[in-house]
Design a protein around this motif. Structure first.
Motif, mmCIF file in Angstrom:
data_model
loop_
_atom_site.group_PDB
_atom_site.id
_atom_site.type_symbol
_atom_site.label_atom_id
_atom_site.label_comp_id
_atom_site.label_asym_id
_atom_site.label_seq_id
_atom_site.Cartn_x
_atom_site.Cartn_y
_atom_site.Cartn_z
ATOM 1 N N GLY A 17 -4.676 -8.850 -8.057
ATOM 2 C CA GLY A 17 -3.575 -9.711 -8.501
ATOM 3 C C GLY A 17 -3.630 -10.062 -9.978
ATOM 4 N N LYS A 25 -2.208 -12.167 -4.118
ATOM 5 C CA LYS A 25 -0.750 -12.065 -3.972
ATOM 6 C C LYS A 25 -0.280 -12.258 -2.541
ATOM 7 C CE LYS A 25 0.375 -8.231 -6.269
ATOM 8 N NZ LYS A 25 1.284 -7.223 -6.864
ATOM 9 N N GLU A 28 0.388 -15.803 -1.782
ATOM 10 C CA GLU A 28 1.305 -16.547 -2.642
ATOM 11 C C GLU A 28 2.491 -17.069 -1.826
ATOM 12 O OE1 GLU A 28 1.744 -17.215 -6.339
ATOM 13 O OE2 GLU A 28 -0.348 -17.329 -5.732
ATOM 14 N N LEU A 35 3.548 -14.622 1.212
ATOM 15 C CA LEU A 35 4.214 -13.323 1.085
ATOM 16 C C LEU A 35 3.895 -12.411 2.262
ATOM 17 C CD1 LEU A 35 3.919 -12.177 -2.648
ATOM 18 C CD2 LEU A 35 6.008 -12.283 -1.279
ATOM 19 N N CYS A 100 1.631 -5.851 0.376
ATOM 20 C CA CYS A 100 1.795 -7.269 0.729
ATOM 21 C C CYS A 100 2.839 -7.966 -0.122
ATOM 22 C CB CYS A 100 0.465 -7.997 0.586
ATOM 23 S SG CYS A 100 -0.109 -8.186 -1.134
ATOM 24 N N ASP A 101 3.306 -7.322 -1.201
ATOM 25 C CA ASP A 101 4.176 -8.012 -2.155
ATOM 26 C C ASP A 101 5.612 -7.501 -2.133
ATOM 27 O OD1 ASP A 101 3.681 -5.546 -3.252
ATOM 28 O OD2 ASP A 101 3.071 -6.283 -5.226
ATOM 29 N N ASN A 180 9.062 -5.189 -5.374
ATOM 30 C CA ASN A 180 7.730 -5.769 -5.202
ATOM 31 C C ASN A 180 7.482 -6.796 -6.296
ATOM 32 O OD1 ASN A 180 7.523 -3.491 -7.041
ATOM 33 N ND2 ASN A 180 5.322 -3.807 -6.980
ATOM 34 N N ASN A 182 5.210 -8.564 -8.811
ATOM 35 C CA ASN A 182 3.978 -8.452 -9.590
ATOM 36 C C ASN A 182 3.699 -9.687 -10.435
ATOM 37 O OD1 ASN A 182 3.053 -5.778 -8.894
ATOM 38 N ND2 ASN A 182 4.841 -5.008 -9.981
ATOM 39 N N LYS A 187 8.811 -13.094 -8.522
ATOM 40 C CA LYS A 187 8.888 -13.869 -7.290
ATOM 41 C C LYS A 187 10.086 -14.818 -7.316
ATOM 42 C CE LYS A 187 5.968 -17.221 -6.345
ATOM 43 N NZ LYS A 187 4.797 -18.017 -5.923
#
Length: 201
Positions: A17, A25, A28, A35, A100-101, A180, A182, A187
């Motif tokens: 991350g 991440k 988060e 996420l 995961c993101d 995604n 990053n 986000k």
């Protein structure tokens, strides 16, 4: 192939991350939940089990998956090591990997990857513009070949895929689903977009 019996779902959350200031991440918060919880929804009930590949915070992840697996080899060697870990430890003949993101992945992701693999060894999502190598369905029997590639120093997913019978699966109808996250800005932008879509129906 019956994905509810033959496929293990693996969420890749083993990175450092770095672009998120070193934060994990997968944990988060996003739209009120971690996420990884959003990603799990795309797999849960559609595969035999949902695992998370993580190299820290195993206790936090344990409530979000059927099993948490750390990279077989340490030192954060990248997503190809996470994929290898899944191939080596899964107890089903097939493995689906997702990052995961990417909290907005299509809800029918599993179904479409399974339909698109034909007689091949690997099916990879393509959004109409680019390939997403960490959104893929793979034969677990590829583990030995990937081990040999890793020992030889290979760390590029696409180069390893090219050694096998792999197929692009068309997701050009929903390219935004593969966004995604990053950075913190990524986000916040995606949260705002999804919130707007929810309010406008």
């Amino acid at each position: 192939m019956n994905p509810r019996h033959d496929v293990t779902g693996l969420i890749l959350a083993g990175g450092q991350g770095r672009r998120m200031g070193g934060r994990d991440k997968g944990l988060e918060p996003f739209a009120g939940r971690p996420l990884v919880a959003h990603v799990r929804e795309r797999l849960e009930g559609r595969v035999a089990s949902v695992w998370i590949n993580a190299n820290r915070h195993h206790e936090a992840y344990s409530s979000l998956a059927d099993r948490v697996v750390a990279d077989i080899e340490g030192d954060y060697q990248g997503p190809l090591m996470g994929i290898y870990t899944g191939l080596r430890t899964a107890q089903t003949p097939w493995l689906i990997v997702v990052p995961c993101d990417s909290p907005a992945l299509p809800m029918d992701l599993v179904e479409r990857l399974v339909a698109g693999i034909g007689e091949g060894d690997i099916a990879v999502a393509h959004d109409g513009d680019r390939l997403h190598p960490v959104v893929a369905l793979l034969r677990v029997s590829l583990a030995d070949d990937l081990e040999a590639a890793l020992v030889a120093g290979e760390r590029k997913i696409d180069r390893w895929y090219a050694r096998h019978d792999w197929y692009r699966v068309d997701f050009s109808d929903c390219p935004a689903s593969f966004a995604n996250l990053n950075t913190e800005d990524d986000k916040q932008r995606l949260e705002a977009r999804l919130d707007e879509e929810t309010r406008t129906g």
